[in-house]
Design an enzyme around this catalytic site. Structure first.
Site, PDB file in Angstrom:
ATOM      1  N   TRP A  22       0.830  -1.216   0.000  1.00  0.00           N
ATOM      2  CA  TRP A  22       0.000   0.000   0.000  1.00  0.00           C
ATOM      3  C   TRP A  22       0.859   1.258   0.000  1.00  0.00           C
ATOM      4  O   TRP A  22       0.486   2.269  -0.610  1.00  0.00           O
ATOM      5  CB  TRP A  22      -0.990  -0.004   1.168  1.00  0.00           C
ATOM      6  CG  TRP A  22      -1.991  -1.111   1.041  1.00  0.00           C
ATOM      7  CD1 TRP A  22      -2.104  -2.219   1.823  1.00  0.00           C
ATOM      8  CD2 TRP A  22      -3.016  -1.233   0.029  1.00  0.00           C
ATOM      9  NE1 TRP A  22      -3.130  -3.022   1.374  1.00  0.00           N
ATOM     10  CE2 TRP A  22      -3.699  -2.444   0.280  1.00  0.00           C
ATOM     11  CE3 TRP A  22      -3.406  -0.450  -1.059  1.00  0.00           C
ATOM     12  CZ2 TRP A  22      -4.763  -2.877  -0.515  1.00  0.00           C
ATOM     13  CZ3 TRP A  22      -4.472  -0.890  -1.852  1.00  0.00           C
ATOM     14  CH2 TRP A  22      -5.131  -2.089  -1.574  1.00  0.00           C
ATOM     15  N   ASP A  78      -1.465   6.657   6.516  1.00  0.00           N
ATOM     16  CA  ASP A  78      -2.517   5.742   6.066  1.00  0.00           C
ATOM     17  C   ASP A  78      -2.726   4.735   7.200  1.00  0.00           C
ATOM     18  O   ASP A  78      -1.864   3.906   7.466  1.00  0.00           O
ATOM     19  CB  ASP A  78      -2.067   5.040   4.779  1.00  0.00           C
ATOM     20  CG  ASP A  78      -3.045   3.967   4.315  1.00  0.00           C
ATOM     21  OD1 ASP A  78      -4.104   3.784   4.950  1.00  0.00           O
ATOM     22  OD2 ASP A  78      -2.739   3.294   3.296  1.00  0.00           O
ATOM     23  N   LYS A 112     -11.985  -1.966   7.377  1.00  0.00           N
ATOM     24  CA  LYS A 112     -11.215  -2.973   8.111  1.00  0.00           C
ATOM     25  C   LYS A 112     -11.514  -2.930   9.607  1.00  0.00           C
ATOM     26  O   LYS A 112     -11.669  -3.965  10.223  1.00  0.00           O
ATOM     27  CB  LYS A 112      -9.732  -2.808   7.837  1.00  0.00           C
ATOM     28  CG  LYS A 112      -9.397  -3.409   6.472  1.00  0.00           C
ATOM     29  CD  LYS A 112      -8.255  -2.789   5.766  1.00  0.00           C
ATOM     30  CE  LYS A 112      -8.221  -3.287   4.322  1.00  0.00           C
ATOM     31  NZ  LYS A 112      -7.491  -2.389   3.453  1.00  0.00           N
TER      32      LYS A 112
HETATM   33  C1  LIG Z   1      -7.011  -1.868   2.305  1.00  0.00           C
HETATM   34  C2  LIG Z   1      -5.975  -0.816   2.360  1.00  0.00           C
HETATM   35  C3  LIG Z   1      -5.945   0.244   1.449  1.00  0.00           C
HETATM   36  C4  LIG Z   1      -6.914   0.353   0.299  1.00  0.00           C
HETATM   37  O1  LIG Z   1      -8.099   0.890   0.729  1.00  0.00           O
HETATM   38  P1  LIG Z   1      -9.307   1.225  -0.260  1.00  0.00           P
HETATM   39  O2  LIG Z   1     -10.289   1.828   0.684  1.00  0.00           O
HETATM   40  O3  LIG Z   1      -9.755  -0.059  -0.873  1.00  0.00           O
HETATM   41  O4  LIG Z   1      -8.814   2.185  -1.274  1.00  0.00           O
HETATM   42  C5  LIG Z   1      -4.981   1.205   1.618  1.00  0.00           C
HETATM   43  N1  LIG Z   1      -4.073   1.137   2.600  1.00  0.00           N
HETATM   44  C6  LIG Z   1      -4.055   0.121   3.493  1.00  0.00           C
HETATM   45  C7  LIG Z   1      -3.033   0.094   4.569  1.00  0.00           C
HETATM   46  C8  LIG Z   1      -5.006  -0.892   3.385  1.00  0.00           C
HETATM   47  O5  LIG Z   1      -4.990  -1.908   4.269  1.00  0.00           O
END
Ligand SMILES: *Cc1c(COP(=O)(O)O)cnc(C)c1O
Length: 355
Positions: free
Chosen positions: A98, A168, A192
């Site tokens: 990511w 993030d 998540k």
């Molecule tokens: C799942 C995830 C993403 C992607 O997220 P989306 O909402 O599908 O764009 C980005 N960063 C991390 C750390 C993730 O686990």
């Protein structure tokens, strides 16, 4: 109802109490369901304001930050962050899949400088605070606090000084206590740890939201969403509504401190099962182990497949590792009950005895 042990990496398990609340309240909106109300109604206004204040209360968000509910997932934040915040260059700490996606978007906007990378170590760890190299004139430092695929997590955050820290937190948001004031921006897809797919939580310091280096499409400017309280266009009403129920559950459970304690217990059960074993091998360096995604391998693809198949027959789903790493990944997000972690740890011991 028969709930299975849900180790899915995302979207993932939600608290049963929150799901029940959503079901019970479904039609309670003046002869309508929550799916049918206007986003300009007083009913939705109450939902939005409560969700916002729950975020502020649970995360102890200090004054001077805005709380936004956006669409487009964390993946859209990969682009919005550089478009809005990068003058000429930014520093990125690269700790997995990511992070690399975030870097690719930032490169479309300006110069990306590598503050740290563990790529040559197969992304098996996150940096210590003093391993991060900040560059002169970087507009911000970007980190991925939990690496969903590689099963690693920052256990100390970089001290970025005057360089705003952008994080993030998609896969560890509200899983542990932290000091929001260390961050300029925190963003996370809800799916998540705190809600369903469809809404992205963004916390942004007001001075950063006001930055402007280039003309941008209206929807991609933070100021648009700050000035309109996430109501510039139709927000993801239902996703925000379900998130409210999840945050209410976190609060009833004792807040993030209590959630963190439970998360540590769950993770310890499974990491202990790995460390006791001669069959399973953890892929993350011990001091970078994630509380949210626990990754390990077995000696052969054949055994891995057998493990996944047998675990399924015992009511455990979502354990197949990401194709980038193979092996097994157990996602142990906030809503996963301790019983599921116990069931997995027991199964791991049993499976090893037979193998
Ligand atoms: C799942 C995830 C993403 C992607 O997220 P989306 O909402 O599908 O764009 C980005 N960063 C991390 C750390 C993730 O686990």
């Amino acid at each position: 109802m028969n709930r299975i042990h849900n180790f899915n990496a995302g979207p993932s398990i939600l608290p049963l109490e929150a799901l029940n609340e959503v079901r019970e309240e479904m039609m309670n909106f003046g002869g309508m369901s929550v799916l049918e109300i206007s986003h300009r109604s007083k009913e939705f206004d109450a939902i939005l304001e409560e969700t916002k204040s729950l975020v502020a209360e649970l995360m102890k968000v200090p004054a001077g930050y805005r709380i936004l509910f956006l669409t487009g997932g964390a993946s859209t934040q990969f682009a919005m962050v550089p478009m809005n915040l990068m003058d000429k260059a930014a520093d990125y700490s690269i700790t997995g899949y990511w992070s690399k996606k975030a870097v690719a978007e930032a490169k479309l906007v300006g110069e990306v400088r590598t503050a740290f990378t563990s790529e040559s170590e197969k992304f098996s760890r996150c940096p210590k605070a003093d391993e991060i190299k900040l560059s002169d004139g970087a507009s911000y430092l970007h980190i991925t606090t939990n690496n969903t695929i590689y099963g690693t997590e920052y256990h100390e955050f970089p001290n970025s000084g005057n360089t705003p820290l952008v994080a993030d937190m998609s896969s560890d948001i509200m899983s542990r206590e932290l000091d929001v004031s260390k961050f300029g921006v925190i963003y996370a897809g809800a799916q998540k740890n705190i809600g369903p797919a469809g809404v992205t939580l963004v916390l942004i310091r007001e001075d950063l939201a006001a930055r402007s280096y280039r003309p941008l499409p209206t929807m991609l400017k933070y100021t648009t969403h700050v000035e309109n309280n996430s109501l510039f266009n139709t927000p993801p009403v239902f996703a925000i509504y379900v998130t409210r129920s999840v945050l209410r559950w976190i609060k009833r459970s004792g807040g993030i401190a209590a959630i963190e304690k439970a998360n540590r217990k769950k993770a310890a059960l499974i990491y202990d099962a790995i460390d006791r074993s001669n069959l399973y091998k953890g892929t993350a360096a011990k001091d970078s182990r994630s509380l949210m995604n626990i990754t390990f391998t077995l000696p052969s693809d054949e055994l891995t497949e057998k493990f996944i198949a047998e675990s399924k027959s015992k009511g455990m789903v979502g354990l197949k590792g990401h194709r980038a790493l193979g092996g097994v990944r157990a996602s142990t997000y906030n809503a996963l009950p301790i019983e599921s972690a116990m069931a997995l740890a027991e199964f791991m011991a049993e499976f090893e005895k037979k193998a």
